[in-house]
Design a protein around this motif. Structure first.
Motif, short mmCIF file in Angstrom:
data_model
loop_
_atom_site.label_atom_id
_atom_site.label_comp_id
_atom_site.label_asym_id
_atom_site.label_seq_id
_atom_site.Cartn_x
_atom_site.Cartn_y
_atom_site.Cartn_z
N LEU A 1 95.99 73.19 2.62
CA LEU A 1 97.13 73.50 1.76
C LEU A 1 97.40 72.39 0.76
CD1 LEU A 1 99.66 75.01 4.33
CD2 LEU A 1 98.58 76.22 2.43
N ARG A 2 97.33 71.14 1.22
CA ARG A 2 97.58 70.01 0.30
C ARG A 2 96.54 69.98 -0.81
NH1 ARG A 2 99.06 67.46 5.23
NH2 ARG A 2 97.00 66.53 5.38
N ASP A 3 95.28 70.22 -0.47
CA ASP A 3 94.24 70.25 -1.50
C ASP A 3 94.45 71.43 -2.44
OD1 ASP A 3 93.03 68.01 -0.55
OD2 ASP A 3 91.27 69.02 0.28
N TRP A 4 94.82 72.56 -1.89
CA TRP A 4 95.01 73.75 -2.71
C TRP A 4 96.18 73.58 -3.67
CZ3 TRP A 4 98.53 78.16 -2.53
CH2 TRP A 4 98.08 79.24 -3.31
N ASN A 5 97.31 73.07 -3.17
CA ASN A 5 98.45 72.95 -4.07
C ASN A 5 98.22 71.89 -5.14
OD1 ASN A 5 99.87 70.39 -3.48
ND2 ASN A 5 100.44 71.30 -1.55
N ALA A 6 97.31 70.95 -4.89
CA ALA A 6 96.98 69.95 -5.91
C ALA A 6 96.26 70.58 -7.10
CB ALA A 6 96.12 68.85 -5.30
N SER A 7 95.66 71.74 -6.89
CA SER A 7 94.91 72.40 -7.97
C SER A 7 95.76 73.39 -8.76
CB SER A 7 93.70 73.13 -7.39
OG SER A 7 94.11 74.25 -6.63
N LEU A 8 97.01 73.56 -8.35
CA LEU A 8 97.88 74.56 -8.99
C LEU A 8 98.97 73.88 -9.82
CD1 LEU A 8 98.48 76.94 -5.97
CD2 LEU A 8 96.97 77.34 -7.91
N PRO A 9 99.35 74.48 -10.94
CA PRO A 9 100.50 73.96 -11.68
C PRO A 9 101.75 74.03 -10.82
CG PRO A 9 99.28 75.57 -13.00
CD PRO A 9 98.73 75.62 -11.60
N GLN B 1 103.56 71.73 -4.81
CA GLN B 1 103.97 72.53 -3.65
C GLN B 1 104.85 73.70 -4.05
OE1 GLN B 1 105.77 70.13 -0.59
NE2 GLN B 1 103.80 69.52 0.23
N ALA B 2 105.74 73.49 -5.00
CA ALA B 2 106.63 74.58 -5.42
C ALA B 2 105.81 75.71 -6.05
CB ALA B 2 107.68 74.06 -6.41
N GLY B 3 104.81 75.37 -6.86
CA GLY B 3 103.96 76.38 -7.47
C GLY B 3 103.13 77.12 -6.43
N ALA B 4 102.63 76.38 -5.44
CA ALA B 4 101.85 77.01 -4.38
C ALA B 4 102.71 77.96 -3.55
CB ALA B 4 101.21 75.94 -3.49
N ALA B 5 103.93 77.53 -3.23
CA ALA B 5 104.84 78.40 -2.46
C ALA B 5 105.13 79.68 -3.24
CB ALA B 5 106.14 77.65 -2.14
N ARG B 6 105.34 79.56 -4.55
CA ARG B 6 105.57 80.75 -5.38
C ARG B 6 104.37 81.69 -5.34
NH1 ARG B 6 107.93 77.06 -8.77
NH2 ARG B 6 106.05 76.88 -10.05
N TYR C 1 106.61 76.43 3.20
CA TYR C 1 105.34 75.86 2.71
C TYR C 1 105.27 74.36 3.02
CZ TYR C 1 101.33 74.93 -0.18
OH TYR C 1 100.10 74.53 -0.60
N THR C 2 106.37 73.66 2.79
CA THR C 2 106.42 72.22 3.06
C THR C 2 106.16 71.94 4.53
OG1 THR C 2 107.95 71.89 1.23
CG2 THR C 2 107.84 70.14 2.87
N ARG C 3 106.74 72.75 5.41
CA ARG C 3 106.51 72.56 6.85
C ARG C 3 105.03 72.77 7.20
NH1 ARG C 3 110.30 72.78 10.82
NH2 ARG C 3 109.07 74.31 11.98
N TRP C 4 104.41 73.78 6.58
CA TRP C 4 102.99 74.00 6.82
C TRP C 4 102.18 72.78 6.36
CZ3 TRP C 4 102.49 79.51 4.30
CH2 TRP C 4 103.07 80.46 5.13
N CYS C 5 102.53 72.22 5.22
CA CYS C 5 101.82 71.03 4.70
C CYS C 5 102.02 69.82 5.59
CB CYS C 5 102.29 70.70 3.28
SG CYS C 5 101.71 71.87 2.03
N GLU C 6 103.11 69.81 6.34
CA GLU C 6 103.38 68.71 7.27
C GLU C 6 102.69 68.90 8.61
OE1 GLU C 6 107.64 68.85 7.30
OE2 GLU C 6 107.80 67.64 5.46
N GLY C 7 102.01 70.04 8.79
CA GLY C 7 101.25 70.26 10.01
C GLY C 7 101.82 71.29 10.96
#
Length: 171
Positions: free
Chosen positions: A120-128, A131-136, A145-151
């Motif tokens: 998830l962290r790698d994926w959201n780094a590729s999106l505008p 984390q907020a963009g990835a959650a959208r 989404y933030t909880r998922w990124c925290e494990g």
């Protein structure tokens, strides 16, 4: 002459981490290490590189400013970018920060053996929008989404991984 590497918060401009170096190469190594920190991706923080007075013709300014909440090439600098140089000017640094992202690999997130949070962290780094963009994109609340990124785990991990793969293919 002193080079400065900082981690700065967006909201209040507070300096979270600060290091100074007498050697330009040591400063750039530290800056690359800061850019490479996965734990900062998607967070409202910036990596700042400031050379000594006199390096940049526009004055005593930070020449590199990389936002962790933005995708690479859209406000964020890749740690392995070969153009990173301790003597870079602000103008060249701004160009480096905003020069299009590298060719995005076609990642199959379903087959990726890494932990879900790391993917998830790698994926959201590729999106505008980080984390907020990835959650959208995934149509989930940012807090989830933030909880998922925290494990934190989820029963829908397989579906989310498939959706990430499909979103990448359509982009």
């Amino acid at each position: 002459m002193t080079w400065t590497v900082r981690l700065r918060a967006h909201a209040n401009g507070r300096i979270v981490e600060n290091a100074t170096f007498e050697a330009p190469d040591a400063a750039m190594i530290a800056y690359r290490a800061l850019l490479n920190r996965d734990d900062l991706v998607g967070k409202p923080l910036a990596a700042v590189f400031k050379p000594p007075h006199g390096v940049d013709p526009s004055g005593n300014v930070a020449t590199l400013f990389s936002r962790f909440d933005m995708p690479i090439g859209y406000g964020r600098i890749a740690a392995d970018d070969p153009r990173l140089d301790p003597f870079i000017t602000k103008l060249a640094g701004d160009d480096l920060t905003m020069s299009g992202p590298p060719e995005a690999p076609n990642v199959n997130w379903e087959a990726d053996p890494r932990k879900f949070a790391e993917c998830l962290r790698d994926w959201n780094a590729s999106l505008p929008g980080g984390q907020a963009g990835a959650a959208r994109e995934l149509r989930v609340p940012l807090t989830v989404y933030t909880r998922w990124c925290e494990g934190h785990t989820t029963k829908v991990e397989g579906a989310i991984r498939r959706l990430m793969t499909l979103i990448d293919k359509c982009a």
